[in-house]
Design an enzyme around this catalytic site. Structure first.
Site, short mmCIF file in Angstrom:
data_model
loop_
_atom_site.label_atom_id
_atom_site.label_comp_id
_atom_site.label_asym_id
_atom_site.label_seq_id
_atom_site.Cartn_x
_atom_site.Cartn_y
_atom_site.Cartn_z
N TYR A 1 0.85 -1.19 0.00
CA TYR A 1 0.00 0.00 0.00
C TYR A 1 0.89 1.24 0.00
CZ TYR A 1 -3.36 3.52 1.64
OH TYR A 1 -4.14 4.64 1.77
N ASP B 1 9.46 2.53 -0.70
CA ASP B 1 8.49 3.20 0.16
C ASP B 1 8.79 2.80 1.61
OD1 ASP B 1 6.37 4.10 1.63
OD2 ASP B 1 4.81 3.26 0.34
N LYS C 1 5.67 9.19 9.00
CA LYS C 1 5.47 8.71 10.36
C LYS C 1 6.53 9.20 11.34
CE LYS C 1 2.78 4.80 8.65
NZ LYS C 1 1.44 5.26 9.05
#
Length: 427
Positions: free
Chosen positions: A141, A235, A263
């Site tokens: 994702y 990613d 994050k």
């Protein structure tokens, strides 16, 4: 107000009552509790119930809730202004902290979310390579931008199909699906003649559950991108500064052309970034022809939180050793408890990240993950929540350890898992 009443009110004004779908508990049943505040390793809901939190805002809070250093940095910076829409030195300071540690990240640009980071990295990669084709992997994702919301086609050369309503098929026609940890599926796409300009992958996948890419697979991927002159994008929005100080690099030693972060680099604030080789990043406006912008990108409060977070990481040489040991202690305890009760469980850790699947076979890709017993996970999740342990409300998510957790808290979670499995076994 009770959790039920608060959630009912939320649903009156917010679609599904949540601002990100997994929070709605759809795959585990029941309704979510409504958070009042967080402190250290714990969350407290509006009814005063306390939960040991293994989500930590889905990864950013490596030092737990309300870390004093990060909190103070945010407060002091906020006193001087929340956002300027103009350059400030904090942007450069955080950029330097990251670039100086990653040899393959010579320049970096900040955005406000992981979705922005991956979307922008792909745009830059296509602008640099002058080719529109993109390879992504089943189960990975990369945010909710249109070109990445695809499901598998019926063969290596088949275009991806939109997997979300509202995404035009024409938008995803240049997105190709390959199988995670299967180099042959990638090679077939390249050999088909597809004009692939970029390949994006989570080197440590965290959105089909925790599934690391095999090192030989990543080496082969690097070689294919070199051969066909495609930009390789890692990613690391989730794994960056979570799996280790250098993200996946500590495990695979592979240098991608571009890397996305998120994050942890925001310390709990909205911050993400994409970076890479200078010759690629120089394609960005105002230096190059690839346009990208954001009103709140690099805002001083988020940058201050990120600087405090990353600086604390750099000062603690044993941080990831401690977090890794706690992560292993947790899932090995879960495994032992499951075995005692005749329940199949596969476990995995990467630094402070952990995952587990209710299946008898090792999970190496999305197809393997889908074999997991999601009904069993839902039962386990509810049983643990009732005992004050908050795990991800989906089988296909990753859990996180924070620095303020102790062995006592891990032992508590394992004890609760023993109770939960016994309850499930006895019906």
């Amino acid at each position: 107000m009770t959790n039920k009443e608060a959630f009912k009110e939320a649903k009156s004004y917010i679609p599904g009552g949540v601002n990100s779908p997994v929070r709605a508990f759809g795959s585990v049943g029941g309704e979510p509790f409504m958070v009042s505040y967080g402190k250290g390793a714990y969350l407290v809901d509006v009814e005063g119930n306390r939960y040991l939190d293994f989500i930590q805002s889905w990864g950013p809070l490596i030092f737990g809730h309300c870390d004093k250093d990060i909190e103070n940095a945010v407060i002091e910076t906020a006193k001087r202004g929340l956002s300027f829409g103009a350059p400030c030195e904090l942007e450069t300071k955080l950029a330097k902290l990251i670039c100086d540690e990653f040899e393959n990240v010579e320049k970096i640009r900040f955005v406000s979310s992981g979705t922005e980071a991956t979307m922008s990295a792909i745009r830059v990669a296509r602008g640099y390579s002058k080719k529109d084709g993109l390879i992504k992997f089943e189960g990975c994702y990369h945010g909710h931008s249109d070109a990445l919301l695809v499901k598998a086609g019926s063969g290596a050369t088949t275009y991806g199909n939109a997997s979300s309503s509202g995404v035009p098929e024409d938008v995803v026609k240049n997105t190709y699906l390959a199988k995670y940890n299967d180099l042959a599926s990638v090679e077939a796409i390249f050999k088909s003649g597809a004009q692939i300009g970029a390949v994006i992958i989570e080197p440590i996948a965290g959105n089909m559950g925790l599934v690391p890419a095999c090192n030989e697979f990543l080496k082969g991927l690097r070689a294919l991108c070199d051969e066909y002159k495609a930009v390789l994008i890692f990613d690391e929005v989730m794994s960056g500064f979570r799996a280790s100080k250098h993200g996946s690099f500590e495990f695979n030693k592979i240098k991608a052309d571009m890397v996305t972060f998120g994050k942890v680099i925001g310390g709990g604030m909205s911050a993400a970034a994409f970076g890479g080789k200078a010759e690629i990043m120089d394609c960005l406006s105002p230096d190059g022809a690839v346009y990208q912008a954001g009103t709140l990108s690099g805002n001083p409060v988020a940058m201050a939180a990120g600087i405090a977070s990353i600086s604390k990481i750099y000062k603690d040489e044993k941080l990831y050793d401690r977090l890794g040991l706690l992560a292993k202690m947790l899932v090995e305890g879960f495994k032992e408890a499951a075995d005692k009760n005749g329940i199949d469980l596969q476990i995995c850790t990467r630094g402070s990240m952990f995952g587990f699947f209710f299946t008898k076979d090792e999970v190496k890709n999305y197809d393997d993950a889908l074999k997991s017993d999601t009904k069993m996970y839902a039962k386990f999740h509810r049983a643990m929540l009732n005992r004050g342990v908050y795990l991800a409300p989906s089988q296909f998510e990753t859990g996180f350890i924070c620095s303020v957790m102790s062995e006592d808290e891990i032992k508590f979670a394992v004890d609760m898992a023993n109770e939960a499995f016994k309850e499930i076994k006895n019906g």
